[in-house]
Design a protein around this motif. Structure first.
Motif, PDB file in Angstrom:
ATOM      1  N   TYR A  11      28.807 -62.973 -48.089  1.00 34.22           N
ATOM      2  CA  TYR A  11      27.793 -63.316 -47.098  1.00 34.22           C
ATOM      3  C   TYR A  11      26.464 -63.761 -47.710  1.00 34.22           C
ATOM      4  O   TYR A  11      25.703 -64.493 -47.073  1.00 34.22           O
ATOM      5  CB  TYR A  11      27.516 -62.105 -46.202  1.00 34.22           C
ATOM      6  N   ASN A  56      22.199 -57.098 -45.923  1.00 31.98           N
ATOM      7  CA  ASN A  56      22.946 -56.599 -44.770  1.00 31.98           C
ATOM      8  C   ASN A  56      24.436 -56.937 -44.896  1.00 31.98           C
ATOM      9  O   ASN A  56      24.800 -58.119 -44.923  1.00 31.98           O
ATOM     10  CB  ASN A  56      22.375 -57.238 -43.499  1.00 31.98           C
ATOM     11  N   ARG A 112      26.642 -56.569 -42.672  1.00 29.67           N
ATOM     12  CA  ARG A 112      27.193 -56.843 -41.341  1.00 29.67           C
ATOM     13  C   ARG A 112      26.937 -58.266 -40.856  1.00 29.67           C
ATOM     14  O   ARG A 112      27.584 -58.708 -39.910  1.00 29.67           O
ATOM     15  CB  ARG A 112      26.609 -55.840 -40.330  1.00 29.67           C
ATOM     16  N   LYS A 113      26.022 -58.967 -41.495  1.00 30.82           N
ATOM     17  CA  LYS A 113      25.632 -60.281 -40.997  1.00 30.82           C
ATOM     18  C   LYS A 113      25.352 -61.234 -42.149  1.00 30.82           C
ATOM     19  O   LYS A 113      24.569 -60.907 -43.035  1.00 30.82           O
ATOM     20  CB  LYS A 113      24.380 -60.145 -40.117  1.00 30.82           C
ATOM     21  N   CYS A 167      23.806 -64.390 -44.254  1.00 28.67           N
ATOM     22  CA  CYS A 167      22.529 -65.106 -44.247  1.00 28.67           C
ATOM     23  C   CYS A 167      22.790 -66.605 -44.218  1.00 28.67           C
ATOM     24  O   CYS A 167      23.928 -67.065 -44.356  1.00 28.67           O
ATOM     25  CB  CYS A 167      21.699 -64.736 -45.482  1.00 28.67           C
ATOM     26  N   ARG A 224      34.942 -64.757 -39.700  1.00 27.17           N
ATOM     27  CA  ARG A 224      34.447 -63.514 -40.280  1.00 27.17           C
ATOM     28  C   ARG A 224      35.561 -62.805 -41.054  1.00 27.17           C
ATOM     29  O   ARG A 224      36.738 -63.130 -40.899  1.00 27.17           O
ATOM     30  CB  ARG A 224      33.876 -62.608 -39.192  1.00 27.17           C
ATOM     31  N   ARG A 272      30.314 -53.158 -38.490  1.00 27.31           N
ATOM     32  CA  ARG A 272      30.245 -54.114 -37.381  1.00 27.31           C
ATOM     33  C   ARG A 272      28.875 -54.103 -36.711  1.00 27.31           C
ATOM     34  O   ARG A 272      28.415 -55.140 -36.253  1.00 27.31           O
ATOM     35  CB  ARG A 272      31.318 -53.779 -36.342  1.00 27.31           C
ATOM     36  N   SER A 273      28.270 -52.932 -36.583  1.00 23.82           N
ATOM     37  CA  SER A 273      27.018 -52.815 -35.864  1.00 23.82           C
ATOM     38  C   SER A 273      26.207 -51.680 -36.473  1.00 23.82           C
ATOM     39  O   SER A 273      26.662 -51.042 -37.436  1.00 23.82           O
ATOM     40  CB  SER A 273      27.279 -52.497 -34.383  1.00 23.82           C
TER      41      SER A 273
END
Length: 247
Positions: free
Chosen positions: A68, A95, A97-98, A100, A168, A243-244
């Motif tokens: 990521y 992060n 989970r997400k 960039c 993902r 996930r969150s």
């Protein structure tokens, strides 16, 4: 094979086993012997004692952070250890989970991929990505102590397929709680659907030589993992993690 949805805005870089995995393994403290006739498991301590163990969740988290948040440039000059330690810390501080933006990715010079980087600088990555305690202190561990229904597993399959379609690379927690026969993390990166089952391909940090297979049987609504050196084979439950903020 799942095809990524190219209409999704800025889809993440798709996980590729030969490129995005670590070349070294999460080692095991125990050697297991499975008796298929009785179903019993015998185990003994490995000798010599492994120097890199209990990092399965560290490795899958870090692999996705590199996916990521990092890009590799094999044409750039190879740096010294001090440079790479700094870059590794920057990547694993991001992060998980997400992803960039592509323009915000950290450049790793001198190597074509995480696989190449970890083959050459494995000790640096082992000492910098995170300690064994990070495989135990996970915000998502609370979930495994609660009942996992067949409806939950059906919903998990649906979410995994959606994630793969959107490019993902979902991280999953494999459990048999309250039994502690397995407590492990993997990255799912592909799937093949049929009328009777869904066959997921996954990166198992305990075995970086080749992908492993997770199967979801539609009739029993149950996941299974084939036998390997630490698992006798058979049904288990899967929880999607990283996930969150809660998971």
């Amino acid at each position: 094979m799942i095809a990524a949805d190219k209409s999704s805005p800025n889809p993440p870089h798709r996980f590729e086993f030969a490129r995005d995995t670590f070349a070294f393994a999460n080692e095991l403290f125990w050697e297991y012997r499975f008796d298929s006739a009785t179903g019993k498991t015998q185990f003994s301590k490995r000798e010599p004692k492994p120097d890199y163990a209990h990092r399965c969740f560290v490795l899958v988290r870090s692999a996705r952070q590199f996916l990521y948040h990092a890009r590799f440039d094999a044409a750039a000059a190879i740096g010294d250890d001090e440079i790479y330690v700094r870059l590794i810390r920057q990547v694993v501080g991001r992060n998980p989970r997400k992803p960039c933006a592509e323009t915000a990715k950290i450049m790793i010079p001198g190597f074509a991929s995480l696989r190449d980087f970890s083959a050459a600088r494995g000790q640096l990555l082992k000492s910098t990505c995170g300690g064994a305690w990070q495989s135990y202190v996970l915000r998502s561990h609370w979930r495994m102590v609660f009942p996992i229904s067949r409806e939950h597993q059906v919903a998990t399959v649906s979410q995994l397929l959606t994630d793969l379609k959107n490019g993902r690379s979902p991280i999953v927690h494999l459990v048999c709680f309250p039994a502690l026969t397995i407590n492990h993390g993997m990255i799912v990166f592909d799937a093949v659907e049929s009328e009777k089952a869904v066959e997921f391909s996954a990166y198992d940090p305990n075995d970086p030589a080749e992908p492993t297979r997770l199967t979801f049987d539609r009739a029993s609504r149950t996941f299974s993992l084939p036998a390997n050196r630490y698992w006798a084979g058979g049904p288990l439950n899967i929880i999607g993690i990283y996930r969150s903020w809660l998971m």
